[in-house]
Design a protein around this motif. Sequence first.
Motif, short mmCIF file in Angstrom:
data_model
loop_
_atom_site.label_atom_id
_atom_site.label_comp_id
_atom_site.label_asym_id
_atom_site.label_seq_id
_atom_site.Cartn_x
_atom_site.Cartn_y
_atom_site.Cartn_z
N GLY A 1 0.78 -1.23 0.00
CA GLY A 1 0.00 0.00 0.00
C GLY A 1 0.80 1.27 0.00
O GLY A 1 0.23 2.36 -0.02
N GLU A 2 2.15 1.15 0.00
CA GLU A 2 2.99 2.35 0.02
C GLU A 2 3.64 2.56 -1.35
O GLU A 2 4.13 1.62 -1.97
N THR A 3 3.65 3.80 -1.80
CA THR A 3 4.18 4.12 -3.12
C THR A 3 5.69 3.89 -3.19
O THR A 3 6.44 4.24 -2.29
N GLY A 4 6.12 3.27 -4.29
CA GLY A 4 7.54 3.08 -4.55
C GLY A 4 7.78 3.02 -6.04
O GLY A 4 6.92 3.41 -6.83
N MET A 5 8.96 2.53 -6.43
CA MET A 5 9.28 2.40 -7.85
C MET A 5 9.13 0.95 -8.28
O MET A 5 9.62 0.03 -7.61
N LEU A 6 8.47 0.74 -9.40
CA LEU A 6 8.31 -0.61 -9.94
C LEU A 6 9.60 -1.05 -10.61
O LEU A 6 10.18 -0.32 -11.41
N ILE A 7 10.06 -2.26 -10.28
CA ILE A 7 11.21 -2.85 -10.96
C ILE A 7 10.82 -4.21 -11.51
O ILE A 7 9.93 -4.88 -10.99
N ILE A 8 11.48 -4.60 -12.60
CA ILE A 8 11.28 -5.90 -13.23
C ILE A 8 12.54 -6.72 -12.98
O ILE A 8 13.64 -6.30 -13.35
N LYS A 9 12.40 -7.86 -12.36
CA LYS A 9 13.56 -8.65 -11.99
C LYS A 9 14.11 -9.43 -13.18
O LYS A 9 13.36 -10.01 -13.97
N ASN A 10 15.42 -9.42 -13.30
CA ASN A 10 16.19 -10.30 -14.16
C ASN A 10 16.14 -9.96 -15.64
O ASN A 10 17.15 -9.77 -16.27
N THR A 11 14.94 -9.92 -16.25
CA THR A 11 14.88 -9.71 -17.69
C THR A 11 13.54 -9.11 -18.10
O THR A 11 12.52 -9.38 -17.47
N LEU A 12 13.55 -8.29 -19.14
CA LEU A 12 12.31 -7.80 -19.73
C LEU A 12 11.73 -8.78 -20.73
O LEU A 12 10.63 -8.60 -21.21
N GLY A 13 12.50 -9.82 -21.06
CA GLY A 13 12.06 -10.78 -22.06
C GLY A 13 12.49 -10.35 -23.45
O GLY A 13 13.03 -9.27 -23.67
N PRO A 14 12.26 -11.20 -24.45
CA PRO A 14 12.61 -10.84 -25.82
C PRO A 14 11.76 -9.67 -26.29
O PRO A 14 10.68 -9.40 -25.78
N GLY A 15 12.25 -8.94 -27.29
CA GLY A 15 11.50 -7.82 -27.85
C GLY A 15 11.70 -6.50 -27.16
O GLY A 15 11.24 -5.47 -27.63
N ALA A 16 12.37 -6.51 -26.02
CA ALA A 16 12.65 -5.26 -25.31
C ALA A 16 13.90 -4.61 -25.91
O ALA A 16 14.52 -5.13 -26.83
N MET A 17 14.24 -3.44 -25.38
CA MET A 17 15.39 -2.71 -25.91
C MET A 17 16.67 -3.54 -25.78
O MET A 17 16.89 -4.23 -24.79
N LEU A 18 17.48 -3.47 -26.83
CA LEU A 18 18.82 -4.07 -26.76
C LEU A 18 19.74 -3.20 -25.94
O LEU A 18 20.49 -3.66 -25.09
N THR A 19 19.68 -1.90 -26.24
CA THR A 19 20.55 -0.91 -25.61
C THR A 19 20.07 0.46 -26.06
O THR A 19 19.01 0.57 -26.68
N LEU A 20 20.81 1.50 -25.72
CA LEU A 20 20.58 2.82 -26.31
C LEU A 20 21.55 3.00 -27.47
O LEU A 20 22.68 2.51 -27.43
N TRP A 21 21.10 3.71 -28.49
CA TRP A 21 21.91 3.89 -29.68
C TRP A 21 23.25 4.52 -29.33
O TRP A 21 23.30 5.62 -28.79
N GLN A 22 24.30 3.77 -29.58
CA GLN A 22 25.68 4.20 -29.37
C GLN A 22 25.95 4.64 -27.93
O GLN A 22 26.77 5.51 -27.68
N ASP A 23 25.24 4.03 -26.98
CA ASP A 23 25.45 4.42 -25.58
C ASP A 23 25.09 3.27 -24.64
O ASP A 23 24.10 3.31 -23.91
N ASP A 24 25.90 2.21 -24.67
CA ASP A 24 25.67 1.07 -23.77
C ASP A 24 25.77 1.49 -22.31
O ASP A 24 25.03 0.98 -21.46
N THR A 25 26.67 2.42 -22.02
CA THR A 25 26.89 2.80 -20.63
C THR A 25 25.65 3.43 -20.02
O THR A 25 25.23 3.07 -18.91
N GLN A 26 25.03 4.39 -20.74
CA GLN A 26 23.83 5.02 -20.20
C GLN A 26 22.70 4.01 -20.07
O GLN A 26 21.92 4.04 -19.12
N HIS A 27 22.60 3.08 -21.04
CA HIS A 27 21.59 2.03 -20.94
C HIS A 27 21.74 1.25 -19.65
O HIS A 27 20.79 1.03 -18.90
N ASP A 28 22.96 0.81 -19.37
CA ASP A 28 23.20 -0.02 -18.19
C ASP A 28 22.97 0.76 -16.90
O ASP A 28 22.40 0.23 -15.94
#
Length: 560
Positions: free
Chosen positions: A399-426
């Motif tokens: 019942g308390e507000t927080g940030m939603l996180i997805i554990k381990n993997t988003l599954g196939p079809g999700a973003m590979l990375t950010l264009w020319q910026d793996d560091t910011q993606h990670d």
Amino acid sequence: MLTADAESEGLDRDFWQQEAQQLHWQHPFEQVVEFVESGPRRRWFSEGKTNLCFNALDRHLALRADRCAIIHRDFCGETHQLSYRELWQQVNALSSLMTEWGIRQGDRVLIALPMTPLAAVAMLACARLGAIHVVVYSSITSEALAQRIQACTPALFLHHSDSRGRESLPTIPSTAENMRVVDTASAAYVQQLALHMDRHVPCVWLSSSEPSHILFTSGTSGVPKGIVRDTGGYAVALLASLRHLFHLADDEVFFTSADVGWVTGHSYGIYAPLLAGLTTVMCESSAVNAPGQNWWHMVAELGITRMLTIAGAIRLARRQGPPRASLTSLRTLYLAGEPLDESTETWVRDVMAVSCENHYWQTESGWPLLAGQGTKLSAVFSRSVEVINPLNGEASPEGETGMLIIKNTLGPGAMLTLWQDDTQHDQRYWLQHRGQWCYATHDCAIKQDSVIVIQGRMDDVINIGGKRLATAEVENALSGLPGMVEVVANRTPHPLLGEMVALFVVTEALTSTQQALLKQEIRKRLVERCGRHALPRRIHFRYQLPKTFSGKFLRRMLLD
């Protein structure tokens, strides 16, 4: 090399192994999923080779060549149709012309076209050639267009100078190096394309993890981030979602209201229906195609069976009263893109008399992460989710507000990375939580009895004398108040506290006395549910609020 964490996904791997068999693979994949080094990035269906265009068109020709692939509702309200054979022919013609222009695998092609079949043809032609399409909203601002050109350095830019009912078009930059600019409304383009109408261009077979497209999202920072999507994983995920989440049959006519410049238009306006061999409806933005009675008449006329839109569009439709057209063909209405309020869900169920399903996803995920009835959602496809305190990483109490996180993997079809910026993606999207990589959605949520209630972006926060209050928390607290149709919370300056809440409220036809009583109820409800610091400094009553064509609030205009 698979790590121990990837090995723990055995059940998921079995499921995705089976789902991948629904596609054509020119070369079979060897592994379902593998980590990239020791970080959060994944590769799906490694060593497999396929092509999105082949799976969306070529493989259907034997059995579905004469089936309608696209129904186009143009800006005048007229309807046109393209069969799978006709769409295949047009894609081959444009692919041949693009080849003549020198477009090759890996080149970026920027597309800023209205919601016409040509937009789908351009996307599929890129996929056929292995080029990376970068689709933007065709009425994008000149500044935003220039930012995206600088970010992805396209070799080709396709636009359409005929307004087709659009209020504004960007200024086309003339200084971009090595970028061919083509106006698809020009006689020269039409004449060139006609010379290629009988050509057949073989598909370029891509590794599953090769990029299929870049989709820019600015978020609240205003800095464009290029979301990179793969080829094989994206196709597998979309087909699986249609089977197991949307439960589509073979006779579906699918209408997605989103422009192809947004992720919903990519995934469920173009690729998913065509991958499944179904009929998709493309509708241009105009007054005659606006949400409301126009939509309901279109549903009846075209026999639309499934519809995907946002809650804001349905709130616009509500103001026009009950549907004055038969909705008997409409099996399900799917809502996504923003938190669903209970009054909108009730109206769909009781007035439209249509099954309503709510989905939560992001540009980054590419397809739904959570789904359910009403505001209470659950993770789909074996995902594991949690709501945490973003300051210390601890699980938020029920019942308390927080940030939603997805554990381990988003599954196939999700973003590979950010264009020319793996560091910011990670660093921006992923965090280590209890020794496990987790995806940070940056969205506020509450966990209640094992279900998730989404509240909105964590970025939309008002700082009131050092106390942080999410605008979504304010809006959710006021949901369902009698007499109130819509509410948007925003910040307003205060000389002592720094900021306070400002509310913009759309009501039913209320007298000044009734509005005064509603103000009292608003203040009472906010104190009860959010605390005294949430008391609004201003409450503005409006007949309507500024929105996009599809119904999303333009918050920055309210700030101004």
